[in-house]
Design a protein around this motif. Structure first.
Motif, mmCIF file in Angstrom:
data_model
loop_
_atom_site.group_PDB
_atom_site.id
_atom_site.type_symbol
_atom_site.label_atom_id
_atom_site.label_comp_id
_atom_site.label_asym_id
_atom_site.label_seq_id
_atom_site.Cartn_x
_atom_site.Cartn_y
_atom_site.Cartn_z
ATOM 1 N N LEU A 83 14.405 22.355 17.285
ATOM 2 C CA LEU A 83 15.475 23.397 18.049
ATOM 3 C C LEU A 83 16.367 24.682 17.616
ATOM 4 O O LEU A 83 15.980 25.262 18.358
ATOM 5 C CB LEU A 83 16.334 22.574 18.818
ATOM 6 C CG LEU A 83 15.859 21.399 20.198
ATOM 7 C CD1 LEU A 83 17.042 20.282 20.700
ATOM 8 C CD2 LEU A 83 15.836 22.470 21.530
ATOM 9 N N ALA A 86 13.562 27.157 17.387
ATOM 10 C CA ALA A 86 13.493 27.749 18.373
ATOM 11 C C ALA A 86 14.369 29.011 19.209
ATOM 12 O O ALA A 86 14.132 29.800 20.001
ATOM 13 C CB ALA A 86 12.978 27.321 19.697
ATOM 14 N N ALA A 87 15.838 28.578 18.695
ATOM 15 C CA ALA A 87 16.666 29.398 19.220
ATOM 16 C C ALA A 87 16.487 31.029 18.227
ATOM 17 O O ALA A 87 17.397 31.508 19.724
ATOM 18 C CB ALA A 87 17.931 28.458 18.936
ATOM 19 N N ARG A 89 13.725 32.459 17.283
ATOM 20 C CA ARG A 89 12.493 32.833 17.658
ATOM 21 C C ARG A 89 12.961 34.476 18.283
ATOM 22 O O ARG A 89 13.737 34.476 19.153
ATOM 23 C CB ARG A 89 11.819 32.067 18.377
ATOM 24 C CG ARG A 89 11.098 30.896 17.594
ATOM 25 C CD ARG A 89 9.561 31.425 16.760
ATOM 26 N NE ARG A 89 8.785 31.570 17.324
ATOM 27 C CZ ARG A 89 8.026 31.554 17.565
ATOM 28 N NH1 ARG A 89 8.094 29.706 17.857
ATOM 29 N NH2 ARG A 89 7.131 31.425 18.044
ATOM 30 N N GLU A 90 12.017 34.941 18.350
ATOM 31 C CA GLU A 90 12.107 36.956 18.862
ATOM 32 C C GLU A 90 11.774 36.564 20.228
ATOM 33 O O GLU A 90 10.971 35.735 20.768
ATOM 34 C CB GLU A 90 10.999 37.134 18.176
ATOM 35 C CG GLU A 90 11.670 38.358 17.032
ATOM 36 C CD GLU A 90 10.895 39.250 16.657
ATOM 37 O OE1 GLU A 90 10.565 40.546 16.947
ATOM 38 O OE2 GLU A 90 11.120 39.052 15.728
ATOM 39 N N GLY A 91 12.338 36.995 21.490
ATOM 40 C CA GLY A 91 12.345 37.159 22.690
ATOM 41 C C GLY A 91 12.766 35.936 23.431
ATOM 42 O O GLY A 91 13.107 35.919 24.461
ATOM 43 N N ILE A 92 13.896 35.246 22.411
ATOM 44 C CA ILE A 92 14.833 34.424 23.018
ATOM 45 C C ILE A 92 16.059 34.914 23.391
ATOM 46 O O ILE A 92 16.958 35.798 22.716
ATOM 47 C CB ILE A 92 15.111 32.757 22.181
ATOM 48 C CG1 ILE A 92 13.410 32.528 22.512
ATOM 49 C CG2 ILE A 92 15.882 32.105 22.631
ATOM 50 C CD1 ILE A 92 12.939 31.405 23.335
ATOM 51 N N PRO A 93 16.264 35.052 24.911
ATOM 52 C CA PRO A 93 17.717 35.605 23.871
ATOM 53 C C PRO A 93 18.843 35.662 23.511
ATOM 54 O O PRO A 93 18.995 34.028 23.079
ATOM 55 C CB PRO A 93 18.617 35.047 26.239
ATOM 56 C CG PRO A 93 17.625 34.596 26.593
ATOM 57 C CD PRO A 93 16.178 34.799 25.644
ATOM 58 N N ILE A 96 21.421 31.965 23.283
ATOM 59 C CA ILE A 96 21.298 30.888 23.210
ATOM 60 C C ILE A 96 21.684 30.217 22.001
ATOM 61 O O ILE A 96 21.877 29.077 22.268
ATOM 62 C CB ILE A 96 19.720 30.368 23.384
ATOM 63 C CG1 ILE A 96 19.093 31.536 24.854
ATOM 64 C CG2 ILE A 96 18.816 29.676 23.141
ATOM 65 C CD1 ILE A 96 18.729 30.169 25.784
ATOM 66 N N PRO B 5 7.509 33.910 23.173
ATOM 67 C CA PRO B 5 7.657 32.846 22.597
ATOM 68 C C PRO B 5 7.516 31.793 23.828
ATOM 69 O O PRO B 5 8.789 31.013 23.478
ATOM 70 C CB PRO B 5 8.474 33.132 22.337
ATOM 71 C CG PRO B 5 9.777 33.608 22.920
ATOM 72 C CD PRO B 5 8.187 34.726 23.404
ATOM 73 N N ALA B 8 8.100 28.530 22.109
ATOM 74 C CA ALA B 8 10.050 27.764 21.730
ATOM 75 C C ALA B 8 10.593 27.475 23.084
ATOM 76 O O ALA B 8 11.622 27.094 22.998
ATOM 77 C CB ALA B 8 10.554 29.296 21.478
ATOM 78 N N TRP B 9 10.238 28.336 24.558
ATOM 79 C CA TRP B 9 10.598 27.909 25.481
ATOM 80 C C TRP B 9 10.788 27.093 25.890
ATOM 81 O O TRP B 9 12.150 26.148 26.093
ATOM 82 C CB TRP B 9 10.477 28.968 26.510
ATOM 83 C CG TRP B 9 11.207 30.408 26.837
ATOM 84 C CD1 TRP B 9 10.173 31.447 25.984
ATOM 85 C CD2 TRP B 9 12.299 30.269 27.079
ATOM 86 N NE1 TRP B 9 11.848 32.274 26.921
ATOM 87 C CE2 TRP B 9 12.668 32.131 26.826
ATOM 88 C CE3 TRP B 9 13.654 29.926 26.926
ATOM 89 C CZ2 TRP B 9 14.220 31.983 27.458
ATOM 90 C CZ3 TRP B 9 14.715 29.986 27.861
ATOM 91 C CH2 TRP B 9 14.851 31.715 27.778
ATOM 92 N N TRP B 11 10.703 24.009 24.022
ATOM 93 C CA TRP B 11 11.397 23.416 23.083
ATOM 94 C C TRP B 11 12.791 22.737 23.792
ATOM 95 O O TRP B 11 13.642 22.641 23.741
ATOM 96 C CB TRP B 11 11.176 23.368 21.920
ATOM 97 C CG TRP B 11 10.630 22.724 21.143
ATOM 98 C CD1 TRP B 11 9.051 24.251 20.554
ATOM 99 C CD2 TRP B 11 9.637 21.746 21.070
ATOM 100 N NE1 TRP B 11 8.066 22.652 19.782
ATOM 101 C CE2 TRP B 11 8.416 21.447 20.350
ATOM 102 C CE3 TRP B 11 10.584 20.212 21.340
ATOM 103 C CZ2 TRP B 11 7.875 20.669 19.938
ATOM 104 C CZ3 TRP B 11 9.446 19.593 21.010
ATOM 105 C CH2 TRP B 11 8.685 18.735 20.068
ATOM 106 N N ILE B 12 13.512 24.377 24.809
ATOM 107 C CA ILE B 12 14.719 24.582 24.975
ATOM 108 C C ILE B 12 15.187 24.458 25.982
ATOM 109 O O ILE B 12 16.114 23.530 25.840
ATOM 110 C CB ILE B 12 15.100 26.260 24.418
ATOM 111 C CG1 ILE B 12 15.523 26.930 23.187
ATOM 112 C CG2 ILE B 12 16.111 26.382 25.324
ATOM 113 C CD1 ILE B 12 15.620 27.886 23.696
#
Lengths: 295, 266
Positions: A83, A86-87, A89-93, A96, B5, B8-9, B11-12
């Motif tokens: 988690l 993941a938070a 990573r590129e492309g995650i707003p 988050i 990603p 990643a999504w 998991w979130i």
């Protein structure tokens, strides 16, 4: 007076603090250690401590406690790491990450009785999710289902249920502890390794993991200790009778629910102390290593 | 173009579901009618608020929290200040002592405290039988690591030596220096420590229950066992208290990039 060594007045200021620590931390813990090796007449004996190994319900309490702590520390560390990674990573707003950290700060502190109740309301026998799964499209009885890697049907009040509940504070704790270390993995390292032709696996195998491993192991130890010492959550879920873990047995000894050797509680507490002390012996040198990468 | 990603999504979303479903379930429980189990009523919240035991246990825990905060700060602020100023050799000793509560968690501490103060010292009843005395002294120990790390960070971010010298040169006493020069400069660290301590005390069940005191957490446990749906309302309320304490720390620490810390109420 020629003395270069004056009366150490500077030390007087710290005396109240150390006196307090001695009175309320060191002497009471010392009492546990001494009592663990005392018989009823005050003489020295190993029998209280050796009873932990020879008495089956005490030995099993330690086995269950250690297994519960290892498993929840393992899954907590794994999911918490995933988690946290993941938070960022590129492309995650961008929002988050702070949302996760804030929520983790609360969830990691949300233990004990209220947490147990939240899970009773969710997957207890009349929990919302249990009822929902029993309903029209699914007709799935959670309490008849045997989870993978388990040999008995699911129950919130058994090993698996307590584990799932513990993860509610284990995962956030991992996320909080490991996030700074993940931030320490610099983007340049990743770029440099890929410029040199490394695959993603090679990056993690030769750069990422060696840098993060000390942090991950010390986080794992924190999680282990966190679960090992937990009393209230298990107490509320198992009502002090179901799942036999060491803190629950100590609690029963103290409240006199069971007639037993008056030194048993102290011997068990000493056993817990020994396990945690071993963990601390691994943790402290690791902490030194991790601080090398922290900037 | 960057890849989406996907993992990643996943998991979130899974993480979000795991963390929010129990809260939603508790909320749904809390608005059920206590007699019929049907939706929707605020009666459970009323039951809690009109229960005199709720207020008395809440008051006990709040008073213990205030006492613990007061005692912790008067004990630790001068010590940590002095260690930073005059005895830097002791800093590793303090850092080591802040690790000791990890090895002596509440369940071990309560065994030791009861054996030591009841069986060995035969402490009088005004200490052992009084939650304000007994629990406050124990909670100062539980809070110590969190208060220490918070205050230590606060003291590291200011120039203790210059501030002290300036203040003493201008004729201030040690007392004035500590209270009117140093304390205002570490007030954010001290406030974070106070909120952390509040969160610890409002959630601590192990020591309170095993030494047979009635505090807010033991009241929650009692409601849990006796009243199903009002317990949900109380659970959310307790979650709200933790939220309040943690958010206050975050808001306080925002200016200097403060970190959320972890306390133990398990």
């Amino acid at each position: 007076m020629s003395g270069r060594r004056r009366l150490p007045l500077a030390w007087l200021v710290v005396v109240p603090f150390f006196a307090y620590a001695v009175l309320y931390l060191f002497l009471p813990s010392g009492q546990v250690m001494v009592g663990a090796f005392q018989n009823n007449h005050g003489g020295f004996t190993f029998s209280n401590v050796s009873a932990i190994i020879h008495t089956s319900y005490l030995r099993s309490a330690f086995e269950v406690s250690i297994r519960l702590s290892l498993e929840t520390a393992f899954w907590g560390a794994l999911f918490g790491f995933l988690l946290a990674y993941a938070a960022i990573r590129e492309g995650i707003p961008r929002f988050i990450r702070p949302m996760f950290t804030t929520f983790s700060g609360v969830a990691a502190n949300f233990g004990g009785i209220p947490l147990a109740f939240a899970f009773i309301a969710t997957v207890g026998t009349i929990g919302i999710v249990t009822r929902f799964l029993q309903g029209a499209p699914f007709h799935f009885n959670l309490y008849n289902w045997t989870p993978p890697l388990s040999n008995q049907p699911f129950s919130l009040f058994s090993f698996i249920g307590v584990s799932i509940t513990y993860l509610y504070f284990q995962i956030p704790l991992m996320l909080l502890v490991i996030s700074p270390a993940i931030d320490g993995l610099r983007r340049e390292w990743r770029e440099a390794s890929s410029n040199l032709g490394a695959s993603s696996f090679q990056f993690w195998r030769y750069v990422g993991m060696p840098v993060l491993l000390p942090s991950i192991i010390s986080a794992f130890i924190l999680l282990f200790g966190n679960a090992f010492a937990a009393y209230a959550t298990a107490y509320a879920l198992t009502s002090g009778t179901g799942l036999n873990i060491v803190p629950i047995v100590i609690g029963n000894d103290l409240t006199g629910n069971v007639l037993s050797n008056p030194h048993e509680g102290q011997a068990l507490a000493f056993g817990m102390f020994a396990v945690l002390a071993v963990m601390m012996l691994i943790y402290v040198p690791l902490q030194r290593r991790t601080s090398r990468w922290a900037r | 173009m960057r890849r989406f990603p996907f993992s990643a999504w996943i998991w979130i979303l899974l993480g979000g579901a795991y963390f929010f479903i129990p809260l939603i379930a508790t909320f749904l429980f809390s608005i059920k009618d206590n007699r019929t189990g049907n939706c929707c009523s605020l009666g459970n919240y009323g039951t809690i608020i009109h229960d005199p035991q709720f207020w008395s246990s809440f008051k006990v825990s709040m008073l213990i929290a205030v006492a613990t905060i007061g005692l912790s700060l008067t004990l630790f602020v001068p010590t940590i200040y002095w260690v930073h100023l005059k005895l830097p050799r002791l800093r590793p000793v303090l850092a080591f002592m802040a690790l000791v509560p990890f090895v002596v968690p509440p369940i071990i501490l309560v065994v030791g405290l009861l054996k030591f103060y009841k069986d060995t010292l035969h402490t009088p009843f005004w200490y052992l039988g009084n939650p304000y005395w007994f629990l406050t002294t124990a909670y100062v120990i539980l809070a110590f690591p969190y208060v220490y790390f918070s205050l230590d960070a606060g003291f590291r971010s200011i120039d203790v030596h210059t501030l002290t010298e300036a203040s003493l040169n201008l004729g201030a006493s040690w007392r004035t220096t500590l209270l009117r020069v140093i304390l205002p400069n570490i007030r954010i660290a001290a406030l974070s420590a106070a909120f952390l301590t509040l969160a610890i005390v409002m959630g601590e069940f192990t020591i309170a229950s095993l030494s047979q005191f009635n505090t807010f957490p033991t009241y929650i446990e009692y409601i849990n066992e006796t009243k199903g749906f009002p317990a949900a309302a109380l659970t959310l309320l307790s979650f709200g208290i933790t939220w309040g304490a943690m958010l206050s720390i975050l808001l306080l620490g925002r200016k200097r990039g403060g970190r959320v810390q972890v306390v133990g109420g398990r």
